[in-house]
Design a protein around this motif. Structure first.
Motif, short mmCIF file in Angstrom:
data_model
loop_
_atom_site.label_atom_id
_atom_site.label_comp_id
_atom_site.label_asym_id
_atom_site.label_seq_id
_atom_site.Cartn_x
_atom_site.Cartn_y
_atom_site.Cartn_z
N LEU A 160 0.85 -1.18 0.00
CA LEU A 160 0.00 0.00 0.00
C LEU A 160 0.90 1.24 0.00
N GLU A 216 -2.04 5.93 -0.60
CA GLU A 216 -3.23 5.20 -0.17
C GLU A 216 -3.37 5.21 1.35
N ARG A 248 -4.78 8.61 2.23
CA ARG A 248 -6.20 8.69 1.86
C ARG A 248 -7.06 7.96 2.88
N ALA A 249 -6.61 6.78 3.26
CA ALA A 249 -7.40 5.99 4.22
C ALA A 249 -7.46 6.68 5.57
N GLU A 290 -7.86 1.05 -13.75
CA GLU A 290 -8.73 2.20 -13.47
C GLU A 290 -8.85 3.12 -14.69
N PHE A 316 -16.45 -1.69 -6.31
CA PHE A 316 -15.27 -1.42 -5.49
C PHE A 316 -14.27 -0.56 -6.27
N HIS A 317 -13.99 -0.95 -7.51
CA HIS A 317 -13.04 -0.20 -8.34
C HIS A 317 -13.57 1.21 -8.64
N ARG A 347 -15.50 3.04 -6.70
CA ARG A 347 -15.32 3.87 -5.50
C ARG A 347 -13.88 4.38 -5.42
N ASN A 348 -12.92 3.51 -5.66
CA ASN A 348 -11.52 3.93 -5.64
C ASN A 348 -11.24 4.96 -6.73
N GLU A 389 -12.67 8.35 -5.82
CA GLU A 389 -11.89 8.96 -4.75
C GLU A 389 -10.59 9.56 -5.31
N LYS A 390 -9.92 8.83 -6.18
CA LYS A 390 -8.68 9.34 -6.76
C LYS A 390 -8.92 10.56 -7.65
#
Length: 282
Positions: A117, A121, A124-125, A202, A231-232, A234-235, A238-239
């Motif tokens: 990670l 990331e 961000r988390a 992505e 899931f992808h 959402r990521n 966010e990016k």
């Protein structure tokens, strides 16, 4: 997930030779009675000291770095400074995030390119986690944008591994007092290419969104379940710092037609199309 090693440091204190009795603060003070005044002053300091900026010491610190050598060096550095108390050592970003959810520490020192990670990331988390620790990125990366990205993502400081070790300690103390410490960052450069941090998957997903594909079509095209697609997505959102599919498609179309602009080093607005032509000339 690949197996990683971690070391959790508890409240380990020096023990006397012979019977294992912890050395208490009062014993340290008594031992220092005949010592020079500077040593007596150090022994008499309480465990709740404050510096001139108002930071309360000792500060609980965690470290995460892929290099065992760096971890050992940081452990030794912190052990020699009574302002800090090392409570956690880990070797990858995923393990660090898991520990940050369970264990309380005020500050963490992390590398920029962590295994499993990336520091991006991790930051961000942590930005979504209440009472998250303050993060100081300690890195030897040659990426000139790393300090600005750290700042953008909510980090509290950035220190180059080329700097003297004392510099890191000073930054930790300043961050503990509530400051943010970074090398010079040109804020005009901080709006980077939004596609820069996307993975190949992505980028393909974004392109398919721009073509109007539904989630069912995306799942079929990529050979995964609809939940995986969600899931992808959402990521991806966010990016890109967008809220939904429509905003992501709008940004994609702006990039595609060259109408999206970013700041250049000179502060001028430069379109995506112009950057592409410039890149082809370089």
């Amino acid at each position: 997930m690949a197996s990683t090693s971690s070391t959790k440091l508890g409240d380990e204190r020096p023990r006397a030779v012979g019977r294992p009795v912890p050395i208490r603060a009062s014993a340290m003070q008594a031992a220092a009675e005949g010592a020079p005044s500077a040593l007596r002053h150090k022994a008499e300091r309480s465990s709740d000291d404050r510096d001139e900026n108002g930071a309360t010491f000792p500060i609980d610190v965690a470290i995460a770095d892929k290099s065992p050598l760096i971890l050992a060096g940081l452990e030794a550095l912190l052990a020699d400074d009574r302002r800090f108390n090392l409570v956690l050592k880990v070797t990858d970003g995923e393990e660090f995030l898991d520990a940050a959810k369970l264990q309380r520490f005020q500050i963490a020192i992390i590398g920029w390119q962590l295994p499993t990670l990336h520091a991006r990331e991790v930051l961000r988390a942590l930005s979504r986690q209440p009472s998250a620790p303050k993060i100081v990125v300690y890195s030897g990366t040659n990426d000139p944008a790393a300090p600005a990205e750290t700042l953008q993502l909510g980090g509290a400081g950035f220190v180059s591994k080329r700097a003297p070790p004392e510099r890191l300690l000073d930054v930790l103390a300043s961050v503990a007092a509530g400051d943010m410490v970074f090398p010079f960052v040109d804020i005009r450069k901080m709006r980077a290419d939004p596609l820069e941090n996307l993975t190949l998957r992505e980028r393909s997903l974004l392109s398919a969104l721009g073509s109007g594909h539904t989630n069912n079509q995306l799942a079929k095209d990529f050979g995964v379940s609809i939940n995986t697609i969600k899931f992808h997505l959402r990521n991806l959102f966010e990016k890109l710092e967008v809220r939904n599919r429509a905003q992501a498609i709008a940004l994609f179309l702006e990039m595609k037609h060259g109408s999206w602009t970013a700041a250049t080093p000179g502060g001028r607005a430069e379109s995506a199309g112009a950057r592409g032509k410039k890149a082809s000339r370089d």
